[in-house]
Design an enzyme around this catalytic site. Structure first.
Site, PDB file in Angstrom:
ATOM      1  N   LYS A 109      71.484 146.385  94.508  1.00  0.00           N
ATOM      2  CA  LYS A 109      70.524 145.358  94.835  1.00  0.00           C
ATOM      3  C   LYS A 109      69.260 146.223  94.943  1.00  0.00           C
ATOM      4  CE  LYS A 109      69.114 141.850  98.047  1.00  0.00           C
ATOM      5  NZ  LYS A 109      69.820 141.113  99.228  1.00  0.00           N
ATOM      6  N   SER A 165      70.680 135.966  98.469  1.00  0.00           N
ATOM      7  CA  SER A 165      69.631 136.824  97.560  1.00  0.00           C
ATOM      8  C   SER A 165      69.750 137.837  96.836  1.00  0.00           C
ATOM      9  CB  SER A 165      68.623 137.409  98.756  1.00  0.00           C
ATOM     10  OG  SER A 165      69.466 138.353  99.520  1.00  0.00           O
ATOM     11  N   SER A 210      73.894 136.245 101.724  1.00  0.00           N
ATOM     12  CA  SER A 210      73.268 136.598 100.401  1.00  0.00           C
ATOM     13  C   SER A 210      74.428 137.307  99.485  1.00  0.00           C
ATOM     14  CB  SER A 210      72.090 137.381 100.810  1.00  0.00           C
ATOM     15  OG  SER A 210      71.002 136.722 101.308  1.00  0.00           O
TER      16      SER A 210
END
Lengths: 445, 53
Positions: A75, A151, A175
């Protein structure tokens, strides 16, 4: 043996070449990223260099780590040496390349993982899917225009589209678990503090964790052992496993008909496998989410409020609004929330005293569309995942079937504090009795 | 409807004032969004505060 464990075994045995593995995944990124927007920065030179170094070690007969040859996407909030960490935010425009790996990336690289680059995410993990960010929102491989969740959206999409064998996400209130669920994958949120967060762009410090997204809980277990710096847990049998269903939280989250049916089928499958499933009390279901909301918004504002004041135009509207809510929360309310958080942790510990895990849906529904929205700025968003972020306990989402529109659904299993490895071993046992969700069709190629 | 608009205007003024205390000036659309969230936020704060008491 998990897919990742089998790959590592084949690499160690010389049956798979790490350079070819890296090239295969780079080619998949080149084919699919134009439609799926999973990756924002691909470190082609770096991953080929690391793969060649691994190949040389293998040729010398040197020992290699437990993730040897495993291609991993990270990420875009975690530092990767040589790449700027932009967190998909204008705030970080012009950021210099990171001088060193984040703690998470360093552990992966030391274990022989091949880090292919940064996966996209919601702006700073905060707002939601927005077209007003430096990179476009990732698209779920399960269909054009389908929301992959967030996310850690790009992390899940990269794995679901075969661009990486595993990905690292960040989870503050769901997330990792939400995009894993929406993309037909497993996603593991470790207990708070289990994985070091140094070298990352954070959201809310007392809630933020890093963890793996992969095809299965078994694959997540291999990666998580490296992230946590522990040996993998031994197998756990389904026979005799005590599973608690927090019915008050289930009612509070109001799952749709398809999710309810898949959840009941998952419980029935666990019972057929020898588990004992019973209801447990978690009466303060709504309060968990309210308390989470105040603490998450308060901490995010404490971290980013000065930047918001200095230049609100550097954030997209979803993030601006989400952060600004924190400015409207009086300090006394945050003190109250901290006190209530302790009470709720005790309530959860009491609910889990007579069971090994809790089971509940990961989301109320399957994935929807990708319209911009402010849904995550509400206390009733992500009702099934936020309570366990608040409590700081480990939780894993595993695929459990598909909804009415054919998109994946997830079953969430929640473990006790300090039992991260055991929870993943339970996840492995449970996923064996759940229906195979399959993989998305490759419409994007 | 006029009363509704007056109520919203008042809430928007309250939001602007609270943001100004933190040195924040946001676009009108953001202020309007936040003003609509005020009732939810007040209820959340009240519930959590009561539970802590």
């Amino acid at each position: 043996m998990s897919g990742i464990a089998a790959t590592v075994a084949a690499v160690r045995a010389g049956a798979l070449d790490p350079v070819e593995l890296a090239r295969l995944h780079l080619a998949r990124i080149a084919r699919g990223n134009g439609a799926l927007h999973a990756m924002v920065a691909v470190d082609e030179d770096g991953v080929l260099r690391d793969a060649a170094a691994l190949r040389a070690r293998l040729a010398r007969g040197a020992l290699v780590g437990p993730l040897a040859g495993v291609v991993v996407a990270v990420k875009g909030v975690f530092d990767l040496a040589g790449l700027p960490t932009r967190a998909n935010a204008r705030l970080f425009d012009g950021a210099a390349p990171a001088a060193a790996d984040s703690a998470v990336a360093a552990r992966l690289r030391a274990a022989g993982a091949l880090l292919v680059g940064h996966a996209t995410c919601w702006e700073m993990s905060v707002g939601g899917p927005s077209r007003d960010s430096p990179a476009p929102p990732a698209v779920n491989p399960w269909g054009p225009g389908v929301d992959p969740g967030g996310s850690s959206s790009g992390s899940a999409v990269a794995v679901a589209a075969g661009m990486a064998m595993a990905a690292i996400g960040g989870d503050t209130g769901g997330s990792i678990r939400l995009p894993a669920s929406f993309c037909g994958l497993a996603g593991f949120k470790p207990g708070h503090g289990v994985v070091p967060m140094a070298g990352s762009v954070g959201f809310a410090e007392s809630l933020d964790v890093a963890g793996p997204i992969a095809a299965s809980a078994a694959d997540c277990a291999v990666v998580q052992a490296v992230l946590a710096g522990v040996a993998p847990h031994g197998a756990v049998a389904l026979e005799g496993l005590r599973v608690g269903v927090p019915v008050a939280l289930l009612r509070h989250g109001a799952p749709g008909a398809a999710m309810t049916a898949r959840f009941e089928a998952a419980c029935a499958a666990m019972v057929r496998g020898g588990a004992v499933v019973r209801e447990v009390a978690l009466p303060s279901a709504a309060l968990f989410n309210q308390c989470y909301f105040l603490i998450a918004r308060g901490e995010a504002f404490a971290r980013w409020g000065a930047a918001l004041a200095a230049g609100p135009e550097r954030f997209n509207a979803l993030t601006r609004r989400s952060l600004a809510i924190g400015a409207l929360i009086p300090p006394a309310a945050l003190v109250a929330a901290a006190k209530v958080r302790g009470m709720l942790r005790e309530e959860l510990a009491a609910a889990m005293a007579g069971v090994d895990v809790l089971a509940l849906p990961t989301t109320p529904e399957e994935a929807g569309g990708m319209e911009d929205g402010d849904g995550f700025s509400r206390p009733d968003a992500a009702p099934f995942t936020r309570p366990f972020s608040l409590a700081g306990v480990p939780a894993v989402s595993v695929p459990c079937g598909r909804g009415a529109r054919g998109r994946p659904l997830g079953l969430q299993l929640v473990g006790r504090q300090g039992e991260d490895g055991r929870l993943l071993a339970i996840g492995e046992a449970v996923e064996r009795v759940l229906p195979v969700v399959g993989v998305a069709g490759e419409w994007w190629r | 409807m006029e009363g509704h608009h007056q109520g919203m205007d008042k809430r928007e003024d309250e939001v602007r004032a609270a943001l100004a205390q933190a040195g924040i000036v946001l676009p009108d659309a953001d202020v309007a969004f936040l003003a609509e969230q005020m009732a939810m936020l007040a209820r959340t704060i009240a519930d959590v505060t009561e539970a802590a008491a």
